[in-house]
Scaffold this motif. Sequence first.
Motif, PDB file in Angstrom:
ATOM      1  N   MET A 131      28.817  53.261   0.470  1.00 37.83           N
ATOM      2  CA  MET A 131      27.886  52.427  -0.286  1.00 37.83           C
ATOM      3  C   MET A 131      28.634  51.336  -1.049  1.00 37.83           C
ATOM      4  O   MET A 131      28.217  50.179  -1.086  1.00 37.83           O
ATOM      5  N   ASP A 132      29.764  51.715  -1.624  1.00 36.37           N
ATOM      6  CA  ASP A 132      30.574  50.740  -2.366  1.00 36.37           C
ATOM      7  C   ASP A 132      31.095  49.642  -1.440  1.00 36.37           C
ATOM      8  O   ASP A 132      31.122  48.459  -1.812  1.00 36.37           O
ATOM      9  N   GLU A 133      31.497  50.033  -0.233  1.00 34.46           N
ATOM     10  CA  GLU A 133      32.041  49.048   0.703  1.00 34.46           C
ATOM     11  C   GLU A 133      30.982  48.028   1.112  1.00 34.46           C
ATOM     12  O   GLU A 133      31.253  46.825   1.174  1.00 34.46           O
ATOM     13  N   SER A 183      24.937  55.362   3.073  1.00 37.01           N
ATOM     14  CA  SER A 183      25.024  56.529   2.190  1.00 37.01           C
ATOM     15  C   SER A 183      25.395  57.778   2.974  1.00 37.01           C
ATOM     16  O   SER A 183      25.888  58.748   2.392  1.00 37.01           O
ATOM     17  N   GLY A 184      25.182  57.754   4.284  1.00 39.30           N
ATOM     18  CA  GLY A 184      25.623  58.871   5.117  1.00 39.30           C
ATOM     19  C   GLY A 184      27.131  59.029   5.122  1.00 39.30           C
ATOM     20  O   GLY A 184      27.646  60.089   5.468  1.00 39.30           O
ATOM     21  N   ALA A 185      27.838  57.992   4.730  1.00 40.70           N
ATOM     22  CA  ALA A 185      29.298  58.045   4.627  1.00 40.70           C
ATOM     23  C   ALA A 185      29.751  58.247   3.180  1.00 40.70           C
ATOM     24  O   ALA A 185      30.940  58.101   2.879  1.00 40.70           O
ATOM     25  N   VAL A 215      11.106  56.949  13.700  1.00 43.16           N
ATOM     26  CA  VAL A 215      11.214  58.019  12.701  1.00 43.16           C
ATOM     27  C   VAL A 215      12.159  57.578  11.586  1.00 43.16           C
ATOM     28  O   VAL A 215      13.292  57.165  11.852  1.00 43.16           O
ATOM     29  N   VAL A 216      11.680  57.663  10.346  1.00 44.13           N
ATOM     30  CA  VAL A 216      12.450  57.185   9.190  1.00 44.13           C
ATOM     31  C   VAL A 216      12.427  58.243   8.090  1.00 44.13           C
ATOM     32  O   VAL A 216      11.395  58.876   7.840  1.00 44.13           O
ATOM     33  N   SER A 217      13.568  58.435   7.436  1.00 44.70           N
ATOM     34  CA  SER A 217      13.629  59.403   6.341  1.00 44.70           C
ATOM     35  C   SER A 217      14.767  59.049   5.397  1.00 44.70           C
ATOM     36  O   SER A 217      15.733  58.386   5.774  1.00 44.70           O
ATOM     37  N   ASP A 218      14.632  59.486   4.145  1.00 50.08           N
ATOM     38  CA  ASP A 218      15.702  59.368   3.155  1.00 50.08           C
ATOM     39  C   ASP A 218      16.771  60.396   3.517  1.00 50.08           C
ATOM     40  O   ASP A 218      16.563  61.597   3.354  1.00 50.08           O
ATOM     41  N   ASN A 219      17.900  59.939   4.010  1.00 45.84           N
ATOM     42  CA  ASN A 219      18.934  60.853   4.497  1.00 45.84           C
ATOM     43  C   ASN A 219      19.566  61.699   3.411  1.00 45.84           C
ATOM     44  O   ASN A 219      20.099  62.779   3.683  1.00 45.84           O
ATOM     45  N   LEU A 220      19.547  61.231   2.154  1.00 48.62           N
ATOM     46  CA  LEU A 220      20.092  62.035   1.068  1.00 48.62           C
ATOM     47  C   LEU A 220      19.121  63.141   0.666  1.00 48.62           C
ATOM     48  O   LEU A 220      19.516  64.108   0.013  1.00 48.62           O
ATOM     49  N   ASN A 223      27.029  62.338  -4.278  1.00 49.50           N
ATOM     50  CA  ASN A 223      25.663  61.855  -4.038  1.00 49.50           C
ATOM     51  C   ASN A 223      24.713  62.990  -3.682  1.00 49.50           C
ATOM     52  O   ASN A 223      23.617  63.106  -4.238  1.00 49.50           O
ATOM     53  N   VAL A 224      25.122  63.834  -2.737  1.00 53.32           N
ATOM     54  CA  VAL A 224      24.239  64.894  -2.268  1.00 53.32           C
ATOM     55  C   VAL A 224      24.094  65.983  -3.327  1.00 53.32           C
ATOM     56  O   VAL A 224      22.994  66.507  -3.554  1.00 53.32           O
ATOM     57  N   GLY A 225      25.179  66.332  -3.991  1.00 53.45           N
ATOM     58  CA  GLY A 225      25.113  67.352  -5.034  1.00 53.45           C
ATOM     59  C   GLY A 225      24.181  66.965  -6.171  1.00 53.45           C
ATOM     60  O   GLY A 225      23.379  67.782  -6.651  1.00 53.45           O
ATOM     61  N   ARG A 226      24.267  65.719  -6.605  1.00 57.89           N
ATOM     62  CA  ARG A 226      23.358  65.242  -7.666  1.00 57.89           C
ATOM     63  C   ARG A 226      21.912  65.268  -7.179  1.00 57.89           C
ATOM     64  O   ARG A 226      20.990  65.608  -7.932  1.00 57.89           O
ATOM     65  N   GLU A 227      21.716  64.921  -5.909  1.00 59.68           N
ATOM     66  CA  GLU A 227      20.357  64.933  -5.365  1.00 59.68           C
ATOM     67  C   GLU A 227      19.830  66.361  -5.268  1.00 59.68           C
ATOM     68  O   GLU A 227      18.645  66.615  -5.480  1.00 59.68           O
TER      69      GLU A 227
END
Length: 340
Positions: free
Chosen positions: A167-169, A160-162, A312-317, A13-17
């Motif tokens: 996300m699948d779970e 998604s932090g996990a 405070v809110v942000s897209d963690n990815l 996920n992070v690499g693609r981002e």
Amino acid sequence: MGYKVVVAGATGNVGREMLNILAERQFPVDEIAVLASRRSLGTEVSFGERTLKVKDIDSFDFTGWDMALFAIGSEATKQYAPIAAKAGCVVIDNSSLYRYDPDVPLIVPEVNADAIAGYAKRNIIANPNCSTAQMVVALKPLHDRARVKRVVVSTYQSVSGAGKDGMDELWEQTKAVYNPTSEVPPRKFPKQIAFNVIPQIDVFLEGGDTKEEWKMSAETKKIMGSEIKVTATCVRVPVFVGHSEAVNVEFEDFLDEDEARDILREAPGILVIDKREPGGYTTPVECVGDYATFVSRIRQDATVENGLNLWVVSDNLRKGAALNAVQIAELLGSKMLKKG
């Protein structure tokens, strides 16, 4: 002239981002290599309008490459980061492995850009924990004005932090709630995450904090100053992407909420959405795909002498991982590895 850039962990996920953001921000890339473990060899990933084939990190030669963005987890980083660094390739690491190493700078560009000079000791730069990154972006401009003394933060962190498994779970358990014949027991998380909240992220430490809670304190101190006291309660919530935080700040000096709002509106990387009406604030759904850290619900805390509350809110990815890594790469290029 541009840079020769490696993205390790390009299928996650992070690499693609990271690849998406490098392309979006038109990072000056002369050549790019995408790496993953051998089982992903030949997998295709997108970089702007180009399609790249993944190479095996185990046999890759980092010699001659300028920088490598790592999103491969601590164990793999422990093996491959020293190899890349020794070959002269500066590693920007997204794992927790080097965050607490005194010889490795921990960087959030809007907060402590000058610390990047320390990369030369190990040829490695650490990216902070996602929950820490967005919080310090919001705290730094206020700290410069009134000096942060103590922070009490409760986080509401997306699955998604996990990673993809998290996300699948959530997806599978959510479907199972509506299908009485189906059951999806917890695997990635300690309890059911669908329609639930879990007050545990990472393992428990001896004092009762989880490791995620300890990270927020230790990383904030390293980035902003060891005198700042931080106590955190980190909670996993059934949201796919986007971390939220309720932040209570006690300052050394009085800071009026209106002045705080004005300061944050002028601060880099921040968008203030703060109307005192239904919906006049930002939620995780609205921050997905955005670069900014959003701040809402700015208000005085009358229970302490110099207190403010923030949401405070942000897209963690993005800001919590991939965007911050790319911003570090931009900083590294502009200040340390100038070409042309």
